[in-house]
Motif scaffolding. Structure first.
Motif, short mmCIF file in Angstrom:
data_model
loop_
_atom_site.label_atom_id
_atom_site.label_comp_id
_atom_site.label_asym_id
_atom_site.label_seq_id
_atom_site.Cartn_x
_atom_site.Cartn_y
_atom_site.Cartn_z
N GLY A 215 31.77 43.82 42.11
CA GLY A 215 32.51 42.98 42.83
C GLY A 215 32.70 41.45 42.03
O GLY A 215 33.59 40.89 42.49
N ILE A 216 31.93 41.51 41.06
CA ILE A 216 32.16 40.21 40.13
C ILE A 216 33.26 40.31 39.32
O ILE A 216 34.21 39.43 39.41
CB ILE A 216 30.82 40.12 39.21
N LEU A 217 33.53 41.52 38.87
CA LEU A 217 34.96 41.49 37.78
C LEU A 217 36.03 41.38 39.04
O LEU A 217 37.09 40.87 38.86
CB LEU A 217 34.85 43.00 37.51
N ILE A 218 35.98 41.91 40.29
CA ILE A 218 37.01 41.69 41.41
C ILE A 218 37.17 40.22 41.61
O ILE A 218 38.40 39.80 41.84
CB ILE A 218 36.76 42.52 42.47
N LEU A 219 36.01 39.49 41.69
CA LEU A 219 36.34 38.23 42.07
C LEU A 219 37.07 37.39 40.87
O LEU A 219 37.77 36.60 40.82
CB LEU A 219 35.05 37.57 42.29
N LEU A 220 36.50 37.88 39.65
CA LEU A 220 37.15 37.12 38.46
C LEU A 220 38.70 37.39 38.53
O LEU A 220 39.57 36.66 38.07
CB LEU A 220 36.72 37.65 37.29
N ARG A 221 39.13 38.80 38.84
CA ARG A 221 40.55 39.11 38.66
C ARG A 221 41.25 38.32 39.77
O ARG A 221 42.44 38.07 39.64
CB ARG A 221 40.59 40.54 38.97
N GLY A 222 40.67 38.17 41.18
CA GLY A 222 40.96 37.43 42.04
C GLY A 222 41.29 35.98 41.81
O GLY A 222 42.24 35.43 42.46
N CYS A 226 45.19 34.27 42.31
CA CYS A 226 45.39 33.30 43.30
C CYS A 226 46.07 32.04 42.44
O CYS A 226 45.09 31.08 41.97
CB CYS A 226 44.08 32.96 44.10
N HIS A 227 47.51 32.03 42.70
CA HIS A 227 48.06 30.67 41.97
C HIS A 227 48.77 29.75 42.97
O HIS A 227 49.40 28.92 42.36
CB HIS A 227 49.20 31.49 41.10
N MET A 228 48.78 30.03 44.22
CA MET A 228 49.32 29.25 45.19
C MET A 228 48.49 28.25 46.01
O MET A 228 48.87 26.98 46.29
CB MET A 228 50.15 30.20 46.11
N TYR A 229 47.37 28.70 46.36
CA TYR A 229 46.33 27.97 47.13
C TYR A 229 45.20 27.66 46.50
O TYR A 229 44.29 28.67 46.13
CB TYR A 229 46.04 28.80 48.43
N ARG A 230 45.05 26.30 46.35
CA ARG A 230 43.71 26.07 45.38
C ARG A 230 42.50 26.20 46.13
O ARG A 230 41.37 26.51 45.72
CB ARG A 230 43.95 24.48 45.20
N ARG A 231 42.76 26.04 47.58
CA ARG A 231 41.31 26.32 48.31
C ARG A 231 40.87 27.59 48.13
O ARG A 231 39.52 27.94 48.02
CB ARG A 231 41.62 25.96 49.93
N ILE A 232 41.79 28.68 48.13
CA ILE A 232 41.35 30.27 47.97
C ILE A 232 40.58 30.28 46.57
O ILE A 232 39.76 30.93 46.22
CB ILE A 232 42.39 31.16 48.12
N ASN A 233 41.32 29.85 45.59
CA ASN A 233 41.02 29.85 44.25
C ASN A 233 39.60 29.15 43.93
O ASN A 233 38.49 29.71 43.30
CB ASN A 233 41.91 29.37 43.18
N GLU A 234 39.44 27.93 44.61
CA GLU A 234 38.16 27.28 44.50
C GLU A 234 36.95 28.06 45.08
O GLU A 234 35.62 27.90 44.84
CB GLU A 234 38.32 25.80 45.01
N ALA A 235 37.21 28.56 46.24
CA ALA A 235 36.19 29.72 46.90
C ALA A 235 35.80 30.56 46.03
O ALA A 235 34.57 30.83 45.90
CB ALA A 235 36.89 29.87 48.32
#
Length: 1447
Positions: A215-222, A226-235
């Motif tokens: 799951g860690i690699l999946i989060l890094l790829r995610g 995520c280039h549109m919404y900063r809140r998702i990227n920050e989470a």
């Protein structure tokens, strides 16, 4: 990447489509026995002959029963209910399956029900609904809601303490969510972002489950997706940072995790997130990755775990070095990140320096400043300084560390390299950034003596800027380099001058507010108000902007300035306005009109007896009458459209209207009659408008979009004077205003009235504001209360006499938001001593407002009178001390961290508990975070409070608690390995960290004052410093850094930190009795980040620019002539301070009769320059302190002791190297190493007389401490307050982990234990490797080979076929090389379709999918293979259960 399974579909057309008829409504009678109702529902669901439409109605009835009946289970057990619901999960209609999953969501309420869900394989059918994406969003949404409900149950079990080490969340759900999170962006899955959110929750609840399954690699790829919404990227970034924070969880990531991957789009020129991008989409793809990486970098660097983790790698250095790459796109993207990271406006790309510089100008506008939002209140909060500026700003502390880290990464050197390059556009951008960075360094005043400590040597530590200036003046450099260096220095000078310009206000309402405040102050002081003319017409000079931003109108400099009008001059000025010669008002010269009116009313603003007389035959009267005709309701003014001004809300017509009313109010004769007529007409118009629109509650779009709404501002423009108030009362203006102060009038109307009036003591406008606060609706009362904060910050005359009482009254407002706003305003007002006295006198009751009310009571305890009342009169303090000891210290940690999150991250607190915040695309701006009050910190402000802390043994108990919490946390970390890390472990870690931080905050608040610091011994401070430098928990290091900055707010505190290896920077705040006035040369960044564009008064590049305009010797001689003397490098005389001879006090020395007496930088003694004798006279010290520069900088000099050094640290005045009259135009030559750098580049000749030759050579050089008189010490302690930032002498001390105590010396997941295939589990053997799953014909390379050897029929063939199918399915878990396995499954599906209809085989396949990771495309392919499974056994099982419940 398109799915290679996209064209494979085995379902029949229409099997998953909605039925053609509307679902049948099934009647439900809740009065019937619950058991009978459930039996009827389950019989219909378990029947294979009943229609699906009717089943949906029964499922809806089941949910009604679960929600409305207390005994909703009847005689059924929850296990039997789940069995009876199985047939609905395999229905062909998606709505039925969605209804069944919804019912299961209401059934799952504890861990036992989740176990039953897994026991009966319901999770397999739910996962099937989530895997398949074929117009079935309704059931997929219900699946995700069920998973969220299970996560909530797991969270509740953790908080209740009833959770065990057993996994609560089904692994099948987690693997399915991670599969969608990994490939959902590529497959354009509509639930992709929702699955990312669920994955973030899983990281918190079950980190080991996520780590073990990739799951860690999946989060890094995610993150990079995520280039549109900063809140998702920050989470996503914060979720990973949470694992990095503690060594127990950080050890799990020791092998496979590195945050450096988020820098890949910048550091790897060939980086591609997706390999199969077409050539035409490469640029768009690169921009998206740059955007996502930018969000991630900022999010990671604004958390202590991410910041400290990156500092232990070379990621930041590599990122800064990308500025040297030849790729212009990467350099521009890197500069964009740096601009936003340091809260600077990014300039427009241009080869014109002036154009780029103008693009970062102070242009401020927010949508919240419109009338339907915060209006003038929002604008006032932005521009006016908060009274809390004297408290420690935690945002500044963070920016100081960030600045130090990037200077360590050679950011200044890279900027100089770009400035010297041939790329003009990048050189301009680098010049603007470096100028802003130097300006930020001056504001933070992060100065240190150690050359390795980069905060204080942002310009000179690595010789980057001296090298730039050397190239500009050296004879050895080429002409081209010298020219480029001169251009760079000139640009830095222009950037500095530009940043001194304050931002301009947005609305004319705010300008009028500041003008009214200045006028009211002048009236109260009986001053001539001719200064108002220059205030209105000035061009925004930073030196004139002490009371607010500059007012709008700038006089046309081409117009003649007439001080005493003659008849001919008046006619000439009127002709220039074109009012009488042109009928079209658009042709009028409105700037000339304003200039004429302003000079008219400001000239006689205070001498009311000399009002200007205007006769009926005068040309001036014709001019005024035409203007009045223009502004009369029904004329051209009322029809003007405000929308034409766009974002700028400063209509010149409105401004001239206000000046006209003021002009007429200071006239006599016909002028005053015209004013009466205008005011009466306006009141009649407004009265009719309010009546026709029912208080503006009806549609009034035309009125609100026109200038007619500005009539309220015209009426209030003369409310600043008693003469104007009498005129308004005579015209019944206040009578009209008071009639609108009720809850039936729309709040927009009351906002306009409130924002238009001047509120001096005992004025009719104050009575109107009081009526609004009592009788207005909720929104109007909230705005009126908030407007009082603006009046407080603007220092409205007499506000303390009536404003505090009104605010105390608002504390009991029934609307909670109004009471909360009044509480915050009172808390801010407590920062000034006179307001604190008034609030203590009022004794407000605020405990009904919760924790914030209790914090205000703490502020009252810092006042001696308030302390006595709370201790003896109310008996409150003893109870409060116990409450803080038990729980409030921990809640204080949560409060501070929440404030930091609001400022530095996208976090927004929901309005209600358990609520959510809507997603917004508005860019969030970093706000200052002033340290909130703490009970211990307020008590230690006076001796009686310290005695109370000593009586309660607070400090020793805090130290004992801190040591026990540290030992407990260390024990937890040592007792956890990869197999035992669980939810319970995580909960214990969080509890201990909360205790540790609570003790740290409480302990350092005790030491925030001079007398409170005496309660803390050196061992306690050493413990805090050890934690700041070597704690394995990153968040604890950050907390210690903030806490040590609290200690550094006093001179003794800074001295004690100095002895422990930490340097302190102090910003002085003087208390003049009437309030705390901030006169520091280097002040904090303002209330809003926009004020970071304003330059501190002392940070000028004039010294730098002189290098390119004068010879080295000229530069030195000019500097010497200005300041008299400079410090000698390394000499003992460097410890003395020189003041301006014109301003120095001529106090005779008793030893040598010299008149040149200096103040020592120890701040304790005075000594003579000629003989070195000391003087201990407090009155002379007071005079010296009043003349010296108020910015103090801690400097360490170990080479030579100085006479008279005391136990206090050696302090040096900031302005020693410049004249006092030039303090606003000095650069940073205020440290010994700066002088060394200066001498380096200017090349002082040996024969030339050094600056140090002018200093005394017979000073006493022993290190004997001098006695300090009590009077002098009292002056130091009582007359001076500080806001400080503490940093270690070597910044690496808080950025590197403790040697020999790494988070994980031996990885928990060894490389030898990792399976060869990427998606296999690490907890056991792969299914294909087990003997049970290995086919006897596994040696066959293809399915064709298997078909040749398979028996024709019988059980042996079926078993072999099942094993081969399971083998091929297991092989699909590999991420590559599985095309032959797919082909083999398709061949077997075609040859033996009956095998793929077996429910037993499907259960085995589901078991594999529930334990091992597969790509999303592979999961969908597998689910499609078994789409035609017959589920008759499920119906039979449900019917058998129902037979037991029949009567």
């Amino acid at each position: 990447m398109s799915s290679r399974y996209g064209q494979l579909s085995f379902r029949k057309t229409g099997r998953r489509l909605r039925a053609g008829t509307v679902p049948e409504a099934v009647q439900l009678d809740l009065t019937v026995n619950t058991h009978d109702l459930l039996l009827t529902i389950f019989k219909n669901i378990a029947s294979e002959t009943k229609g699906n439409n009717q089943n949906l109605g029964h499922l809806n009835n089941l949910i009604l029963i679960l929600c409305n009946c207390e005994d909703y289970f009847g005689q059924f057990s929850i296990e039997d209910i789940m069995i009876c619901l199985k047939p609905a999960l395999v229905s062909d209609v998606k709505e039925v399956k969605a209804g069944c999953i919804r019912a299961l969501r209401y059934l799952v309420n504890d861990a036992q029900s989740i176990k039953l869900l897994k026991k009966h394989h319901l999770d397999s059918f739910i996962v099937k609904c989530l895997d398949i994406s074929h117009f079935n969003e309704v059931e997929r949404i219900q699946c995700l809601r069920l998973i969220r409900k299970i996560l909530q149950v797991a969270r509740n079990e953790r908080h209740s303490g009833s959770a065990t080490d057993e996994l609560i969340i089904p692994k099948s759900f987690a693997l399915c969510v991670m599969s969608i999170s990994a490939d959902g962006a590529t497959e354009r899955d509509r639930v992709y972002r929702t699955c990312l959110a669920i994955l973030c929750e899983l990281v918190v609840l079950e980190p080991l489950l996520v780590i073990e399954n990739g799951g860690i690699l999946i989060l890094l790829r995610g993150i990079l997706e995520c280039h549109m919404y900063r809140r998702i990227n920050e989470a996503l970034c914060i979720s990973l940072g949470l694992l990095l924070n503690h060594p127990a969880s950080r050890g799990l990531l020791s092998l496979e995790f590195n945050f450096s991957g988020i820098f890949a789009p910048y550091t790897d020129i060939m980086y591609r997130l997706h390999a199969d991008i077409e050539e035409s989409q490469i640029k768009e793809e690169k921009d998206m990755r740059f955007s996502a990486s930018k969000m991630a970098i900022i999010s990671v660097l604004r958390s202590w775990s991410g910041l400290l983790h990156l500092c232990q790698t070379s990621a930041l250095k590599s990122f800064v070095d990308t500025l040297l790459t030849p790729d212009v796109g990467i350099k521009k993207a890197t500069m964009s990140v740096l601009f936003e990271l340091f809260c600077m406006n990014e300039p427009a790309s241009s080869n014109d320096f002036s154009e780029s510089l103008a693009s970062i100008g102070p242009k401020v506008y927010h949508e919240g400043w419109q009338l339907n939002n915060d209006f003038v209140v929002g604008e006032g909060k932005w521009f006016l300084h908060s009274l809390c500026n004297e408290r420690l700003n935690l945002t500044n502390c963070y920016m100081a560390v960030l600045l130090a880290i990037f200077v360590e990464s050679q950011i200044t050197e890279r900027m100089v390299d770009i400035m010297m390059s041939s790329d003009e556009e990048m050189a301009i951008s680098a010049s603007i950034f470096l100028g802003g960075l130097l300006n930020l360094c001056c504001k933070l005043q992060t100065v240190s003596h150690n050359t390795n400590n980069l905060p204080g040597h942002v310009g000179f530590s690595k010789e980057s800027l001296p090298d730039l200036m050397h190239k500009a003046i050296s004879q050895s450099t080429t002409r081209a380099e010298k020219l480029q260096a001169g251009i760079a220095i000139n640009r830095l000078q222009k950037v500095h001058e530009f940043l001194k310009n304050p931002p301009t206000s947005h609305s004319v309402y705010f300008d009028e507010l500041m003008l009214r405040i200045k006028a009211s102050k002048a009236v109260s002081n009986n001053l001539d108000q001719s200064f108002l003319h220059s205030s209105i017409s000035r061009n925004g000079s930073s030196s004139d902007w002490e009371d607010g931003p500059p007012l709008l109108l700038r006089r046309n400099r081409s117009l003649p300035i007439v001080r005493s009008f003659s008849s001919e001059q008046t006619v000439s000025r009127i002709k220039e306005t074109k009012v009488l010669s042109e009928k079209d008002f658009k042709i009028w010269n409105w700037e000339a009109i304003a200039s004429y009116l302003v000079e008219g009313w400001t000239k006689k603003a205070t001498v009311l007896k000399e009002a200007r007389f205007i006769g009926s035959d005068d040309t001036e009267f014709q001019f005024v009458r035409r203007l009045v005709q223009f502004f009369t309701p029904g004329g051209e003014f009322s029809e003007l459209d405000r929308a034409k001004n766009g974002d700028n809300d400063k209509d010149p017509h409105v401004q001239c209207g206000c000046h006209l009313v003021r002009f007429l109010s200071h006239t006599a004769g016909e002028g005053l009659k015209v004013l009466y007529g205008l005011l009466e007409t306006v009141i009649e118009y407004l009265t009719k408008l309010v009546k026709d629109t029912d208080g503006l509650n009806k549609a009034t779009s035309n009125y609100m979009s026109s200038c007619a709404r500005e009539y309220y501002l015209l009426l209030g423009s003369i409310s600043m004077w008693d003469r104007g108030n009498k005129i308004l009362e005579r015209c019944k203006v206040y009578e009209f205003f008071n009639a609108q102060a009720n809850d039936k009038v729309h709040e927009s109307l009351l906002k306009l009235i409130i924002s238009s009036l001047s509120y001096a003591s005992d004025s009719p406008s104050c009575r109107f504001l009081e009526n609004t606060l009592i009788h207005g609706n909720d929104a109007a009362r909230l705005y009126a209360t908030s407007y009082m904060r603006v009046l407080l910050r603007a220092d409205m005359r007499g506000f303390i006499s009536w404003g505090v009482n009104l605010l105390v009254t608002q504390l009991y407002d029934p609307y909670h938001s109004v009471a909360g706003e009044a509480l915050e305003i009172l808390a801010e007002a407590c920062s000034r001593r006179d307001y604190l006295d008034k609030i203590v006198e009022a004794r407000p009751s605020v405990l009904h407002l919760g924790e914030k009310g209790a914090l205000l009571v703490c502020r009252l305890a810092s006042h001696p009178v308030g302390f006595e009342y709370l201790l003896n009169g109310a008996g409150y303090l003893h109870k409060e001390m116990a409450r803080w000891w038990e729980s409030a210290n921990d809640r204080y940690v949560t409060l501070v961290e929440e404030m930091l999150n609001r400022s530095l991250t996208c976090f927004e607190k929901p309005n209600q508990q358990g609520g959510f915040v809507r997603r917004s695309g508005i860019k969030k701006i970093v706000q200052p975070v002033h340290l909130p009050s703490h009970l211990y910190g307020e008590l230690c402000q006076h001796q009686k409070g310290c005695d109370l802390l000593r009586e309660n043994d607070v400090v020793p108990r805090l130290l004992r608690n801190l040591q026990s919490a540290l030992a407990a946390d260390e024990g937890i970390a040592k007792g956890i390995d990869g197999s035992s890390f669980s939810v319970l472990s995580y909960e214990r870690i969080c509890a201990q960290l909360l205790k540790i931080k609570g003790c740290l905050w409480a302990l350092c608040h005790v030491g925030s004052s001079v007398i409170g610091l005496r309660l803390i011994d050196s061992d306690a401070l050493q413990t805090v410093i050890d934690l700041a430098e070597r704690s394995p928990v990153y968040s604890v290091r950050g907390t210690c850094f903030y806490c040590l900055s609290i200690i550094s707010q006093t001179v003794p505190g800074a001295e004690r930190l100095k002895t422990l290896g930490w340097q302190s920077t102090l910003r002085k705040v003087w208390d003049d009795g009437a309030g705390t006035a901030d006169t520091a040369v280097s002040s904090e960044p303002a209330e809003t980040p926009n004020e970071s564009r304003q330059s501190s008064e002392e940070s000028s590049l004039s010294a730098m620019s002189s290098f390119s305009q004068h010879t080295p010797s000229d530069s030195i001689s000019r500097t010497q002539s200005k300041s008299g003397a400079r410090f000698a490098v390394g000499g003992p005389e460097a410890n003395s301070v020189d003041t301006n001879p014109q301003k120095s006090l001529q106090d005779d020395c008793s030893e040598c009769e010299s008149t040149d007496v200096k103040i020592s930088r120890s701040w304790d003694i005075l000594f003579c320059r000629q003989c070195g004798s000391t003087r201990d006279e407090s009155d002379i010290l007071c005079k010296k302190l009043s003349l010296s520069c108020p910015a103090l900088i801690l400097i360490e000099n170990e080479s030579a002791p100085v006479a008279g050094l005391t136990s206090y640290s050696v302090y040096q005045n900031k302005c020693t190297d410049i004249a006092m009259q030039d303090i606003k135009e000095s650069w940073r030559f205020n440290r010994l190493e700066d002088i060394a750098a200066f001498k380096n580049i200017t090349g002082v000749r040996p024969g030339r007389k050094s600056v140090s030759d002018n200093l005394p050579m017979n000073s006493n050089r022993d290190n004997r401490p001098s006695e300090v008189s009590e009077s002098v010490q009292r002056i130091i302690e009582n007359s001076m307050a500080f806001v400080g930032i503490a940093v270690p002498s070597d910044i690496k001390r808080i950025l590197q982990p403790k040697p020999g105590n790494q988070p994980s010396d031996a990885p928990l997941l060894h490389l030898s234990e990792r399976p060869h295939k990427r998606f296999y589990s690490k907890s056991g053997k792969c299914f294909a490797e087990s003997e049970e799953a290995r086919s006897p014909n596994a040696a066959h390379a293809t399915a064709a080979d298997f078909l040749e050897d398979i028996p024709e029929s019988g059980s042996v063939r079926d078993d072999a076929l099942s094993r081969e199918i399971l083998r091929l399915i297991t092989s699909l878990g590999n991420s590559f090389g599985n095309r032959s396995d797919e082909t083999g499954l398709l061949i077997l599906k075609e040859k033996f379709p009956a095998s793929f209809k077996s429910l037993a085989l499907y259960y085995d396949v589901s078991e594999i999918l529930s334990n091992y990771s597969f790509r999303l495309t592979a999961r969908r392919f597998i689910q499609e293979l078994f789409h035609d499974v017959a589920f008759k056994e499920l119906f039979a099982e449900a019917q058998d259960v129902l037979k037991r419940y029949e009567y």
